[in-house]
Design a protein around this motif. Structure first.
Motif, short mmCIF file in Angstrom:
data_model
loop_
_atom_site.label_atom_id
_atom_site.label_comp_id
_atom_site.label_asym_id
_atom_site.label_seq_id
_atom_site.Cartn_x
_atom_site.Cartn_y
_atom_site.Cartn_z
N ARG A 167 45.35 37.14 39.82
CA ARG A 167 45.97 38.47 39.66
C ARG A 167 46.61 38.98 40.95
O ARG A 167 47.73 39.52 40.93
CB ARG A 167 44.92 39.47 39.17
CG ARG A 167 45.54 40.80 38.76
CD ARG A 167 44.52 41.70 38.11
NE ARG A 167 45.16 42.92 37.62
CZ ARG A 167 45.48 43.16 36.36
NH1 ARG A 167 45.24 42.24 35.43
NH2 ARG A 167 46.05 44.30 36.01
N SER A 473 36.56 50.00 27.16
CA SER A 473 37.59 50.98 27.53
C SER A 473 37.05 52.40 27.45
O SER A 473 37.32 53.23 28.32
CB SER A 473 38.80 50.83 26.60
OG SER A 473 39.37 49.55 26.71
N PRO A 512 40.02 42.66 33.60
CA PRO A 512 41.37 43.21 33.49
C PRO A 512 41.39 44.73 33.34
O PRO A 512 42.31 45.40 33.84
CB PRO A 512 41.95 42.52 32.25
CG PRO A 512 40.78 41.97 31.52
CD PRO A 512 39.74 41.69 32.53
N ILE A 513 40.37 45.29 32.67
CA ILE A 513 40.29 46.75 32.54
C ILE A 513 40.08 47.38 33.92
O ILE A 513 40.75 48.36 34.29
CB ILE A 513 39.15 47.14 31.59
CG1 ILE A 513 39.40 46.55 30.19
CG2 ILE A 513 39.00 48.66 31.51
CD1 ILE A 513 38.24 46.75 29.23
N ALA A 515 40.74 46.04 36.89
CA ALA A 515 41.90 45.82 37.76
C ALA A 515 43.02 46.79 37.45
O ALA A 515 43.69 47.31 38.36
CB ALA A 515 42.38 44.37 37.60
N THR A 516 43.22 47.08 36.17
CA THR A 516 44.26 48.04 35.78
C THR A 516 43.91 49.44 36.27
O THR A 516 44.78 50.18 36.77
CB THR A 516 44.42 48.04 34.25
OG1 THR A 516 44.79 46.73 33.82
CG2 THR A 516 45.49 49.05 33.82
N LEU A 517 42.63 49.82 36.15
CA LEU A 517 42.20 51.13 36.62
C LEU A 517 42.37 51.25 38.14
O LEU A 517 42.77 52.30 38.65
CB LEU A 517 40.74 51.37 36.23
CG LEU A 517 40.50 51.69 34.75
CD1 LEU A 517 39.01 51.68 34.44
CD2 LEU A 517 41.09 53.04 34.39
N GLN A 519 44.54 49.72 39.95
CA GLN A 519 45.98 49.85 40.22
C GLN A 519 46.46 51.28 39.92
O GLN A 519 47.23 51.86 40.69
CB GLN A 519 46.75 48.84 39.37
CG GLN A 519 48.25 48.81 39.64
CD GLN A 519 48.95 47.74 38.82
OE1 GLN A 519 48.31 47.00 38.07
NE2 GLN A 519 50.25 47.66 38.95
N ASP A 520 45.99 51.87 38.82
CA ASP A 520 46.39 53.22 38.46
C ASP A 520 45.89 54.25 39.48
O ASP A 520 46.57 55.25 39.76
CB ASP A 520 45.86 53.58 37.08
CG ASP A 520 46.51 52.76 35.97
OD1 ASP A 520 47.57 52.17 36.23
OD2 ASP A 520 45.94 52.68 34.87
N PRO A 525 41.20 46.48 44.49
CA PRO A 525 40.41 45.93 43.37
C PRO A 525 39.17 45.17 43.84
O PRO A 525 38.32 44.80 43.02
CB PRO A 525 41.40 44.97 42.70
CG PRO A 525 42.30 44.53 43.81
CD PRO A 525 42.43 45.71 44.74
#
Length: 588
Positions: A167, A473, A512-513, A515-517, A519-520, A525
């Motif tokens: 990633r 989530s 992935p959840i 990592a997305t958080l 980034q947001d 990470p």
């Protein structure tokens, strides 16, 4: 959530309830859950039966064979005598067991470490009158804690590291996570040992509950030039046998009663023991010690291929009223009487001089054909084989140990996978004669294997229906915009899913959840990746959370609730330490 996710949640809750509040066999409960999920169409046969071809399940099965090879060549007795030693208390016993296991599991795959030690711990507990249920959960937990110290301690760490590389192109070095893993392991060990007397069950093993009270007198001889010559009674491990004691030593016709534990053994010494049948089994397994009757060595075949049996003399037996010597027992049955009990009590004197009576219980060493030969005979009322009583093949002990070490070394350096290493080692044990094919088949614990395999089917349903993703989530979303609260929820979510599905699947699902958080939120990470590693590896609250927990389930006589009582507090303590340290080592 869709209807199939709700049904899956209902099945999982029911499964946990049955395991927690009943004594139903875990393998039956898990297989029933998978069959139910198949019947209502939640999963297809490929998903439901995938666990039976899973690498982890096959690896555990192969490791059972490898461990059996170590056991059959006397390795278990060596571990008990030299590695574990003689503990002075339960707390010291737990420390002597868990400290080296934690260190070994940091650099070695923890599954073979646990598999190798389960039979040794069982024998150790029986020898020193310790509750095996106070030791086997700590064995599994120590192996899990050791896996959190290094990148190679568990496959989950490698999986998360691979996801990081894919990633963001950044990963961890071998000892990077030790900054958190070492404190977590130390705090976890100390907490487990200090609270073990209250949180761990004190439950006797099935064998202890069924222990035979019959006592025998048995005479053993020290082999000339054997491993015991020159060693003291205590050093030879002959002082603290379970259910047995040494009453005298016969040296060149001189009787030495009340033998000192410091007395040095000589070749040809004859040792007179009194004890129950289990103690006779232990004596048979000691290298350099054999039954004093020379008749044993006149039997056909190798000693390692013979068995101990108990036979009750009938009133129509032609041996009644005659001595064992005059009856020519060996010539008649191709077997040797090594001890006699009458009305549950020992009979003193030389075996050959005992006059047999109806109802006498004979302890016999014989080949595999004795039981089949006498099953329809009127000479004996009952003939029963004593399990785990085969004489170890000590001459192959070094070979078996070399096979095990070669497997661990090859897997550790990445030359071969754990699956391939375990299969090669299992085959090598059989081909080199460390283990017979029959004993290899008997070594497989099918209840554990079916439970692990069926757990994969339940996990597949949780993932396939979207139940896992929806819950993950939702849980992580409760944290809002605070990075530390998000870190806590990532940890908690991963820990919860590890208790239901496999630790690798939980890590892959949550990463992935997270990592997305990250980034947001505009944060690193790295702390989230370490939290997933720790939470997925440190799974203590259920037996299905980690395969070593399942491996000790049956041998320890545990129930599902035992893991909840001991594992939930340990999970909370290790989580607190990890969550406090992770942001300090890897800032947001």
């Amino acid at each position: 959530m869709p209807w199939d996710a709700w049904l899956t949640a209902t099945v999982v809750v029911a499964l946990f309830a049955v395991l927690a509040f009943t004594r139903a066999a875990p393998d039956l409960v898990f297989v029933a859950a998978v069959v139910l999920l198949l019947a209502i169409g939640i999963i297809d046969p490929a998903q439901g039966l995938a666990g039976f071809s899973n690498q982890g399940v096959i690896t555990v099965a192969a490791l059972y064979v490898v461990v059996a090879g170590i056991r059959e060549t006397g390795g278990v007795q060596w571990i008990v005598h030299h590695l574990l030693g003689r503990p002075r208390s339960l707390m010291r016993a737990q420390w002597r067991l868990t400290a080296p296991v934690t260190l070994m599991s940091a650099l070695l795959n923890n599954t073979p470490v646990v598999g190798m030690l389960i039979p040794a711990v069982g024998e150790w507990a029986r020898k020193y009158d310790l509750s095996v249920s106070k030791l086997l959960i700590p064995l599994s937990y120590a192996a899990i804690l050791g896996g959190t110290i290094t990148l190679i301690g568990t496959s989950t760490n490698l999986v998360v590291n691979g996801l990081m590389l894919d990633r963001i192109g950044q990963g961890f070095e071998l000892f990077d996570i030790a900054w958190v893993g070492v404190p977590v392991a130390l705090v976890g060990l100390v907490f487990m040992i200090l609270t073990g007397r209250w949180l761990l069950p004190n439950r006797p093993s099935v064998r202890a509950q069924l222990e035979d009270p019959r006592e025998y007198t048995i005479e053993m001889e020290v082999a000339p030039d054997g491993a015991l010559v020159g060693r003291s009674i205590e050093e030879a491990g002959l002082r603290h046998l379970p259910g047995a004691f040494l009453i005298e030593l016969n040296r060149d016709g001189t009787i030495l009663p009340a033998v000192s534990p410091q007395e040095r053994l000589r070749g040809g010494d004859r040792l007179i023991f009194v004890g129950i049948v289990e103690s006779v089994v232990d004596l048979q397994k000691i290298r350099g010690l054999w039954p004093a009757t020379g008749q044993v060595f006149k039997l056909d075949g190798r000693r390692a291929d013979r068995h101990l049996l108990e036979a009750v003399v009938s009133d129509s037996c032609p041996l009644v009223g005659r001595t064992v010597r005059d009856a020519r027992f060996r010539n008649r049955y191709n077997a040797v009487v090594i001890a006699v009990a009458r009305n549950g009590h020992r009979l003193p004197g030389k075996i050959g001089d005992i006059v047999l009576r109806p109802g006498d219980t004979l302890l016999i060493e014989a080949g595999a054909g004795f039981q089949a030969q006498t099953c329809n005979s009127r000479d004996f009322f009952l003939v029963s084989r004593i399990e785990e009583a085969a004489t170890p093949r000590h001459e192959r002990a070094l070979l078996a140990a070399s096979i095990l070490m070669a497997m661990i070394f090859a897997v550790t350096i990445g030359l071969i996978s754990m699956l391939v290493g375990a299969l090669l080692a299992a085959i090598a044990m059989i081909l080199t004669g460390c283990l017979t094919l029959e004993r290899a088949r008997q070594s497989l614990d099918w209840s554990v294997l079916f439970t692990i395999a069926a757990a994969f089917g339940v996990g597949a349903a949780v993932e396939a229906t979207g139940l896992a993703a929806t819950l993950a989530s939702g849980l992580v979303g409760l944290a809002g915009q605070d990075p530390w609260l998000v870190l806590v929820m990532v940890y908690v979510t991963t820990a919860l899913f590890t208790a239901v599905i496999t630790n690798n699947a939980a890590a892959v699902l949550v990463f992935p959840i997270a990592a997305t958080l990250a980034q947001d939120l505009g944060v690193s990470p790295l702390p989230f990746a370490v939290a997933i590693m720790m939470a997925a590896s440190a799974s203590f609250a259920t037996p299905i959370g980690y395969q070593t927990n399942l491996m000790v389930y049956g041998p320890g006589g545990y129930r599902f609730s035992d893991y909840l009582r001991a594992g939930i507090p340990l999970t909370l303590v290790t989580a607190l330490v990890a969550l406090l340290l992770i942001p300090l080592v890897w800032p947001f």
